[in-house]
Design an enzyme around this catalytic site. Sequence first.
Site, PDB file in Angstrom:
ATOM      1  N   MET A   1      46.495  29.302  44.272  1.00 33.73           N
ATOM      2  CA  MET A   1      47.825  29.015  43.720  1.00 33.73           C
ATOM      3  C   MET A   1      48.559  30.327  43.464  1.00 33.73           C
ATOM      4  O   MET A   1      49.493  30.380  42.664  1.00 33.73           O
ATOM      5  CB  MET A   1      47.702  28.195  42.439  1.00 33.73           C
ATOM      6  CG  MET A   1      47.090  26.824  42.714  1.00 33.73           C
ATOM      7  SD  MET A   1      47.513  25.579  41.502  1.00 33.73           S
ATOM      8  CE  MET A   1      46.822  26.285  40.045  1.00 33.73           C
TER       9      MET A   1
ATOM     10  N   ALA B   1      49.189  34.375  42.262  1.00 31.72           N
ATOM     11  CA  ALA B   1      48.812  35.268  41.156  1.00 31.72           C
ATOM     12  C   ALA B   1      47.423  35.842  41.451  1.00 31.72           C
ATOM     13  O   ALA B   1      46.496  35.770  40.634  1.00 31.72           O
ATOM     14  CB  ALA B   1      48.847  34.529  39.816  1.00 31.72           C
TER      15      ALA B   1
ATOM     16  N   HIS C   1      40.151  36.226  43.864  1.00 26.20           N
ATOM     17  CA  HIS C   1      40.694  35.667  45.108  1.00 26.20           C
ATOM     18  C   HIS C   1      40.419  36.620  46.282  1.00 26.20           C
ATOM     19  O   HIS C   1      40.089  36.179  47.385  1.00 26.20           O
ATOM     20  CB  HIS C   1      42.209  35.494  45.018  1.00 26.20           C
ATOM     21  CG  HIS C   1      42.661  34.540  43.962  1.00 26.20           C
ATOM     22  ND1 HIS C   1      43.335  34.947  42.837  1.00 26.20           N
ATOM     23  CD2 HIS C   1      42.552  33.191  43.870  1.00 26.20           C
ATOM     24  CE1 HIS C   1      43.627  33.898  42.090  1.00 26.20           C
ATOM     25  NE2 HIS C   1      43.153  32.815  42.684  1.00 26.20           N
TER      26      HIS C   1
ATOM     27  N   GLY D   1      35.872  29.870  44.447  1.00 35.21           N
ATOM     28  CA  GLY D   1      35.127  30.633  43.450  1.00 35.21           C
ATOM     29  C   GLY D   1      34.274  29.724  42.581  1.00 35.21           C
ATOM     30  O   GLY D   1      34.680  28.606  42.254  1.00 35.21           O
TER      31      GLY D   1
ATOM     32  N   SER E   1      40.807  35.494  36.108  1.00 37.38           N
ATOM     33  CA  SER E   1      41.559  34.255  36.211  1.00 37.38           C
ATOM     34  C   SER E   1      43.036  34.611  36.146  1.00 37.38           C
ATOM     35  O   SER E   1      43.427  35.541  35.427  1.00 37.38           O
ATOM     36  CB  SER E   1      41.197  33.356  35.022  1.00 37.38           C
ATOM     37  OG  SER E   1      42.171  32.349  34.871  1.00 37.38           O
TER      38      SER E   1
HETATM   39  O1  PAF Z   1      41.658  26.820  42.206  1.00 37.97           O
HETATM   40  C1  PAF Z   1      42.856  26.762  42.509  1.00 37.97           C
HETATM   41  O2  PAF Z   1      43.564  27.766  42.556  1.00 37.97           O
HETATM   42  C2  PAF Z   1      43.463  25.407  42.837  1.00 37.97           C
HETATM   43  O3  PAF Z   1      42.912  24.402  42.065  1.00 37.97           O
HETATM   44  C3  PAF Z   1      43.400  25.044  44.333  1.00 37.97           C
HETATM   45  C4  PAF Z   1      41.962  24.888  44.799  1.00 37.97           C
HETATM   46  C5  PAF Z   1      44.081  26.119  45.153  1.00 37.97           C
HETATM   47  C6  PAF Z   1      44.110  23.720  44.586  1.00 37.97           C
HETATM   48  O4  PAF Z   1      45.443  23.783  44.223  1.00 37.97           O
END
Ligand code: PAF
Length: 283
Positions: free
Chosen positions: A32, A34, A39, A149, A187
């Site tokens: 999502m 950020a 990530h 993750g 996070s």
């Molecule tokens: O973990 C996240 O960032 C979200 O829940 C995901 C898996 C991208 C789904 O919107």
Amino acid sequence: MTPPILRRLTDLRALTSEWHQNGEVVGVVPTMGALHQGHLSLAQAARADCDRVIVTIFVNPRQFNNPEDLAKYPRTEIEDAEKLAPYGVDAIYVPDPDQIYPEGFSTTVTVSGLTDVMEGPFRPGHFEGVATVVAKLFLQTRADRAYFGEKDYQQLLVVRRMARDLDIQIEVIGCPTIREPSGLAMSSRNLMLSREGLNIAAKKSGIMRALAAELANGQAFAPLAQKAKAELIDAGFTEVEYIDLRCADSLEELPRASRPARLFITAWADGVRLIDNIPVTPV
Ligand code: PAF
């Protein structure tokens, strides 16, 4: 070089069709935005395993049960694209909202059982939102492998079950949680913490590790969980939503770590809800 950003499904499909025709293995990292080191570690894992890598960025309104939380969610697309530049990502898919939820969209994916516990009751509709958007992203990207993750461990299991149940041919790969030097799990929500909030939040991982070590020795969970809860409150957490010990595969509750287990703690600090978990392996 920053990876190209695609906003329309037709553009994404044009690219992935070519890759598939060439027999290339495609990895996807759903996010999502950020983006943080957690990530980026997923992009790195995908890069190491796959011929092609797509990172998706979509702030999915359907998985937020609190409109304030959705409004506050950080949106940092330009910085995100820059952060991905060194990772050899082939494309960033940032779908326009109508590419995910076209007018009249009326399908919801529900995964029962795994979603009845922990995050499920605290965030009604959350996992339906996640399962629905991830199913779409899997089908739109037609990726062979997807990287998630372990910080969102319940989400990882839910997504894996969804793909299996719907015969979506994708391998769902869980990657270790990346932590700050303080132990705080990375996070996007950490951006919402003040300096004082960060200091409080950082104390959770030590408390969690100490508890996990005692559990690994076979001690009963309930009294230790009470003690850990008091420690979290003493450390400055305002509310502890749950401390759970569960089977690592089925999420069945365990009175002690008699088989490979996972310890989960969700608590609030500085107005931010922080989730975390670690494995507990009986010695
Ligand atoms: O973990 C996240 O960032 C979200 O829940 C995901 C898996 C991208 C789904 O919107």
